[in-house]
Design an enzyme around this catalytic site. Structure first.
Site, PDB file in Angstrom:
ATOM      1  N   GLU A 103      -1.200  -1.291  -5.011  1.00  0.00           N
ATOM      2  CA  GLU A 103      -2.434  -0.538  -5.241  1.00  0.00           C
ATOM      3  C   GLU A 103      -2.279   0.319  -6.484  1.00  0.00           C
ATOM      4  O   GLU A 103      -1.281   0.999  -6.684  1.00  0.00           O
ATOM      5  CB  GLU A 103      -2.776   0.331  -4.021  1.00  0.00           C
ATOM      6  CG  GLU A 103      -4.126   1.000  -4.184  1.00  0.00           C
ATOM      7  CD  GLU A 103      -4.748   1.423  -2.863  1.00  0.00           C
ATOM      8  OE1 GLU A 103      -4.445   0.821  -1.814  1.00  0.00           O
ATOM      9  OE2 GLU A 103      -5.542   2.376  -2.891  1.00  0.00           O
ATOM     10  N   ASP A 143      -2.378   1.207   7.501  1.00  0.00           N
ATOM     11  CA  ASP A 143      -1.730   1.066   6.179  1.00  0.00           C
ATOM     12  C   ASP A 143      -1.278  -0.373   5.960  1.00  0.00           C
ATOM     13  O   ASP A 143      -1.323  -0.894   4.842  1.00  0.00           O
ATOM     14  CB  ASP A 143      -0.515   1.993   5.970  1.00  0.00           C
ATOM     15  CG  ASP A 143      -0.294   2.965   7.095  1.00  0.00           C
ATOM     16  OD1 ASP A 143      -0.571   2.584   8.255  1.00  0.00           O
ATOM     17  OD2 ASP A 143       0.179   4.063   6.819  1.00  0.00           O
ATOM     18  N   ASP A 174       0.870  -1.177   0.000  1.00  0.00           N
ATOM     19  CA  ASP A 174       0.000   0.000   0.000  1.00  0.00           C
ATOM     20  C   ASP A 174       0.907   1.228   0.000  1.00  0.00           C
ATOM     21  O   ASP A 174       1.407   1.626   1.054  1.00  0.00           O
ATOM     22  CB  ASP A 174      -0.894  -0.009   1.247  1.00  0.00           C
ATOM     23  CG  ASP A 174      -1.821   1.197   1.275  1.00  0.00           C
ATOM     24  OD1 ASP A 174      -2.307   1.598   0.202  1.00  0.00           O
ATOM     25  OD2 ASP A 174      -2.049   1.736   2.366  1.00  0.00           O
TER      26      ASP A 174
END
Lengths: 190, 190
Positions: B68, B141, B7
């Site tokens: 991502e 996160d 991420d």
């Protein structure tokens, strides 16, 4: 002082190497483009560009890498690939402990032409003149990379206004630079 | 099959490693955050994150890195640093010949919860349940990185509608995924 300018792009990434000469002149060392194929996956494209930049770093051993700094002027989808190429260029330099300088397009225009609003052709003509080239540098992305490298060499010393150096004492080029740099000062988020 | 989910973030980059188990279950291998200091220059921050990701790749030897994928949802200035971290993560994987998969937040939600519009807490609860964790993964996160890795393992096979596989024959999760993936299909520019 030798500068590698990098104009980031995923399909074509402009590269230009310039040596500082006495009396504020400069000499062209190399100019070209790192490419990746638009049919490859993004990770392989970033690797291809990274490896070509590594070759340029090894071959030309610049003292500084000057990379174009982007802001909110373009659409996000356009900016992402460009930002990622700028990222791997900075990484390639940092892995070799070569300092990185970021300059906005306005800073480049101000440093090269004395006006932050110069158009692309004016910038290219000035770069050709500074480097003593008979023709405008080609291709255009490579010319932008040369302009970045020249910008880094030619940026006005102490251009930022400060209590020790009020705006009034600056030359026109220094004022244009200071205005461009002031406009570009936004915090990096993360 | 072992997946490292990434991420991307410049200050905190979530990392989560997950192993596929039989019967569509999964096991948590490692979860954490790669950090860089906001007072460092951008090139050194990218290098710090890159080196931490390299350590994770060496230590955990994932078969796939799932990153991502961003689109035009946020402001450009927010996206640039994030895109650059995603870029160096993809580069780290590509240098080791580890395949990279990009998944949008909607695809992650669809794969993990069956709905592309699930909220963060619903996603985290499902991730905890899939991995058999007593608590929600922390920090947030890192939880998002785990969700990415789980998404890659759990994405519905053949979710894209095709002449061979009409939308009507899909499960709800497959339809949500197909809709999320369709919405995300925009060309990469360069």
């Amino acid at each position: 002082m030798r500068v590698l300018g990098v104009d980031p792009g995923l399909t074509r990434c402009g590269l230009g190497v310039v040596d500082a000469l006495p009396a504020r002149r400069a000499a062209l060392v190399a100019v070209g483009v790192a490419r990746s194929s638009s049919t490859d996956d993004l990770d392989l494209r970033l690797l291809a560009i990274f490896e070509q930049i590594e070759e340029w770093l090894d071959r030309h051993a610049p003292d500084v890498v000057a990379v174009e700094r982007y802001f909110a002027s373009d659409s996000v989808s356009t900016v992402i690939g460009t930002a990622q190429v700028a990222g791997v260029a900075m990484l390639a330099a940092a892995r070799r402990k070569i300092p990185v300088a970021l300059h906005t397009p306005s800073e480049v225009k101000a440093a090269v032409t004395g006006s932050g609003r110069a158009d692309k052709t004016q910038v290219q003509r000035m770069v050709a003149q500074i480097l003593g080239l008979a023709e405008l540098p080609r291709p255009a992305d490579a010319a932008d990379a040369l302009a970045l490298a020249v910008c880094h060499l030619w940026r006005p010393a102490g251009a930022l206004a400060s209590p020790q150096r009020p705006v009034q004492s600056m030359t026109a080029a220094q004022r244009a630079w200071a205005a461009a740099e002031h406009a570009a000062r936004r915090p990096t988020r993360g």
